[in-house]
Design an enzyme around this catalytic site. Structure first.
Site, PDB file in Angstrom:
ATOM      1  N   GLY A 291       0.479  -1.334   0.433  1.00  0.00           N
ATOM      2  CA  GLY A 291      -0.015  -0.154  -0.527  1.00  0.00           C
ATOM      3  C   GLY A 291       0.834   1.080   0.172  1.00  0.00           C
ATOM      4  N   GLU A 292       2.464   1.504   0.165  1.00  0.00           N
ATOM      5  CA  GLU A 292       3.395   2.509   0.162  1.00  0.00           C
ATOM      6  C   GLU A 292       2.811   2.910  -0.716  1.00  0.00           C
ATOM      7  OE1 GLU A 292       6.311   1.262   1.912  1.00  0.00           O
ATOM      8  OE2 GLU A 292       6.413   1.514   3.774  1.00  0.00           O
TER       9      GLU A 292
ATOM     10  N   ARG B  51     -10.220  22.846   7.943  1.00  0.00           N
ATOM     11  CA  ARG B  51     -11.705  22.467   8.593  1.00  0.00           C
ATOM     12  C   ARG B  51     -11.251  22.845  10.229  1.00  0.00           C
ATOM     13  NH1 ARG B  51     -15.664  20.593   4.913  1.00  0.00           N
ATOM     14  NH2 ARG B  51     -13.996  18.995   4.339  1.00  0.00           N
ATOM     15  N   GLN B  52     -10.165  21.762  10.203  1.00  0.00           N
ATOM     16  CA  GLN B  52      -9.318  21.222  11.142  1.00  0.00           C
ATOM     17  C   GLN B  52      -8.093  22.263  11.869  1.00  0.00           C
ATOM     18  OE1 GLN B  52      -8.828  17.597  11.672  1.00  0.00           O
ATOM     19  NE2 GLN B  52      -9.631  16.625  10.241  1.00  0.00           N
TER      20      GLN B  52
ATOM     21  N   HIS C  33      -9.243  27.451   3.419  1.00  0.00           N
ATOM     22  CA  HIS C  33     -10.154  27.369   4.252  1.00  0.00           C
ATOM     23  C   HIS C  33     -10.785  28.478   5.052  1.00  0.00           C
ATOM     24  CE1 HIS C  33     -14.981  26.621   6.109  1.00  0.00           C
ATOM     25  NE2 HIS C  33     -13.783  26.049   7.590  1.00  0.00           N
TER      26      HIS C  33
ATOM     27  N   ASP D 282     -23.756  30.899   4.957  1.00  0.00           N
ATOM     28  CA  ASP D 282     -23.085  31.263   6.218  1.00  0.00           C
ATOM     29  C   ASP D 282     -22.673  32.635   6.289  1.00  0.00           C
ATOM     30  OD1 ASP D 282     -20.511  30.081   6.012  1.00  0.00           O
ATOM     31  OD2 ASP D 282     -21.878  28.067   7.132  1.00  0.00           O
TER      32      ASP D 282
ATOM     33  N   LYS E 116     -29.465  32.958  10.501  1.00  0.00           N
ATOM     34  CA  LYS E 116     -29.797  32.068  11.132  1.00  0.00           C
ATOM     35  C   LYS E 116     -30.179  32.413  12.919  1.00  0.00           C
ATOM     36  CE  LYS E 116     -27.613  28.167  12.781  1.00  0.00           C
ATOM     37  NZ  LYS E 116     -26.764  27.265  12.430  1.00  0.00           N
TER      38      LYS E 116
ATOM     39  N   ARG F 281     -32.452  30.944  16.544  1.00  0.00           N
ATOM     40  CA  ARG F 281     -32.682  30.217  16.861  1.00  0.00           C
ATOM     41  C   ARG F 281     -33.827  30.698  17.697  1.00  0.00           C
ATOM     42  NH1 ARG F 281     -31.689  25.464  18.035  1.00  0.00           N
ATOM     43  NH2 ARG F 281     -29.863  25.589  17.224  1.00  0.00           N
TER      44      ARG F 281
HETATM   45  C1  R5P Z   1     -17.860  24.670   6.322  1.00  0.00           C
HETATM   46  O1  R5P Z   1     -17.378  25.222   7.023  1.00  0.00           O
HETATM   47  C2  R5P Z   1     -17.232  24.969   4.620  1.00  0.00           C
HETATM   48  O2  R5P Z   1     -17.635  26.624   4.221  1.00  0.00           O
HETATM   49  C3  R5P Z   1     -18.471  24.564   3.945  1.00  0.00           C
HETATM   50  O3  R5P Z   1     -20.090  25.307   4.419  1.00  0.00           O
HETATM   51  C4  R5P Z   1     -18.689  23.174   4.290  1.00  0.00           C
HETATM   52  O4  R5P Z   1     -17.477  22.369   4.200  1.00  0.00           O
HETATM   53  C5  R5P Z   1     -19.872  22.590   3.647  1.00  0.00           C
HETATM   54  O5  R5P Z   1     -20.025  21.036   3.933  1.00  0.00           O
HETATM   55  P1  R5P Z   1     -21.274  20.579   3.705  1.00  0.00           P
HETATM   56  O6  R5P Z   1     -21.167  20.069   1.627  1.00  0.00           O
HETATM   57  O7  R5P Z   1     -20.792  18.974   3.920  1.00  0.00           O
HETATM   58  O8  R5P Z   1     -22.429  20.897   4.159  1.00  0.00           O
END
Ligand code: R5P
Length: 297
Positions: A35-36, A92-93, A123, A163, A186, A188
């Site tokens: 697998g390497e 994202r991490q 990101h 968002d 959004k 709540r």
């Molecule tokens: C999140 O912060 C990113 O900007 C994207 O909104 C996200 O990665 C989208 O992921 P998914 O398609 O799984 O909803």
């Protein structure tokens, strides 16, 4: 300059080489029985020549491939190593959400030794500061190219970010498309109920482009599309820089009523309708003629 395409970015690397009018070095990629990954650049020397390695980092193996290519270029005596990362995975991490977790993007990017690094729409801008072993790091912005696409097709009247995280991207796309933009908000209402609606603009009867940096499962887009449809949008187009698209994501979006998906070629998918090759080539060419480069670290 020579160009090397990693296994995840062969097509884009060939477009970058063509835009720069320089040679794309052939590479061999295969796996050993255990697998390497086996990687080889088909060249005997790069003596005195700078090289640009183009490799998106979607999978763990893509990271290994990039590290192998950098080491191979060192072995071939490249005078300068530029690393182009069209899609930077693990971005994202970018923080410790819980104690004991790694900052995964830091764990990986600090292993990248290079003279310069270019990342298309990371990101998180935070991620760039973790390239601790690159002399300079710079983000390239593909948003104007997505905007130009919609300006030419005249298919959308409004750009919407799903968002706040995508608001700046949507603003740039809208600016270049010559239309307005809005961000979904959004609120709540209770522990169980949220309301999502555009902040200021009315989408009723209008053709809208939902814009995000990454589409992975498509979940964000599906939810936002349903809402825009409920609010009376006549068409929902979707644009992203990085179409990661886990299996089923494209079907999910199209079943939700998305008219079309427009993505760049940072990742090679059926939706790659906008190329970042010229953007990358221009920046590599500029960097080759200047002694100083912008650093975002
Ligand atoms: C999140 O912060 C990113 O900007 C994207 O909104 C996200 O990665 C989208 O992921 P998914 O398609 O799984 O909803």
């Amino acid at each position: 300059m020579k160009v090397v395409g990693g296994r995840a970015s062969q097509v884009l690397a060939s477009r970058v080489a063509a835009a720069l009018d320089c040679e794309l070095l052939p590479c061999e990629f295969r796996s050993f029985p255990d697998g390497e990954l086996y990687t080889r650049i088909d060249a005997t020397t790069l003596d005195g020549e700078p090289v640009a390695i183009v490799q998106s980092l979607t999978s763990d193996t893509d990271f290994v491939c990039l590290l192998q290519l950098i080491e191979a270029c060192e072995g071939l005596n490249a005078s300068k190593i530029s690393v182009v990362i069209p899609y930077l995975g693990y971005a994202r991490q970018d923080r410790r959400f819980r104690s004991g977790e790694p900052i995964s993007v830091r764990a990986l990017t600090r292993c990248i030794f290079a003279d310069e690094v270019f990342v298309v729409n990371p990101h998180s801008p935070e991620a760039l500061k973790y390239f601790e072993n690159a002399r300079s790091v710079e983000a390239l912005d593909a948003a104007p190219l997505l905007g130009e696409h919609f300006r030419k097709t005249k298919s959308v009247e409004l750009v919407v970010a799903p968002d706040d995280g995508a608001a700046a991207l949507a603003a740039t796309v809208a600016g270049h498309a010559g239309v307005g933009y809005d961000v979904l908000e959004k609120t709540r209402l209770s522990a169980e109920e949220v309301e999502i609606k555009p902040k200021t603009l009315d989408v009723a009867g209008r053709s809208v482009a939902l814009v995000d940096d990454i589409i992975s499962t498509g979940g964000t887009i599906v939810k936002a599309t349903s809402l825009l449809k409920e609010l009376g949008a006549s068409e929902v187009h979707v644009a992203c820089v990085h179409a990661v698209l886990v299996p089923g994501a494209a079907t999910r979006m199209l079943n939700a009523g998305v008219k079309e998906v427009v993505a760049t070629d940072t990742l090679e998918t059926i939706f790659s309708k906008v190329s970042v090759a010229e953007l990358i080539a221009r920046r590599l060419a500029d960097a080759a003629t200047t002694t100083t480069t912008t650093t975002s670290k």
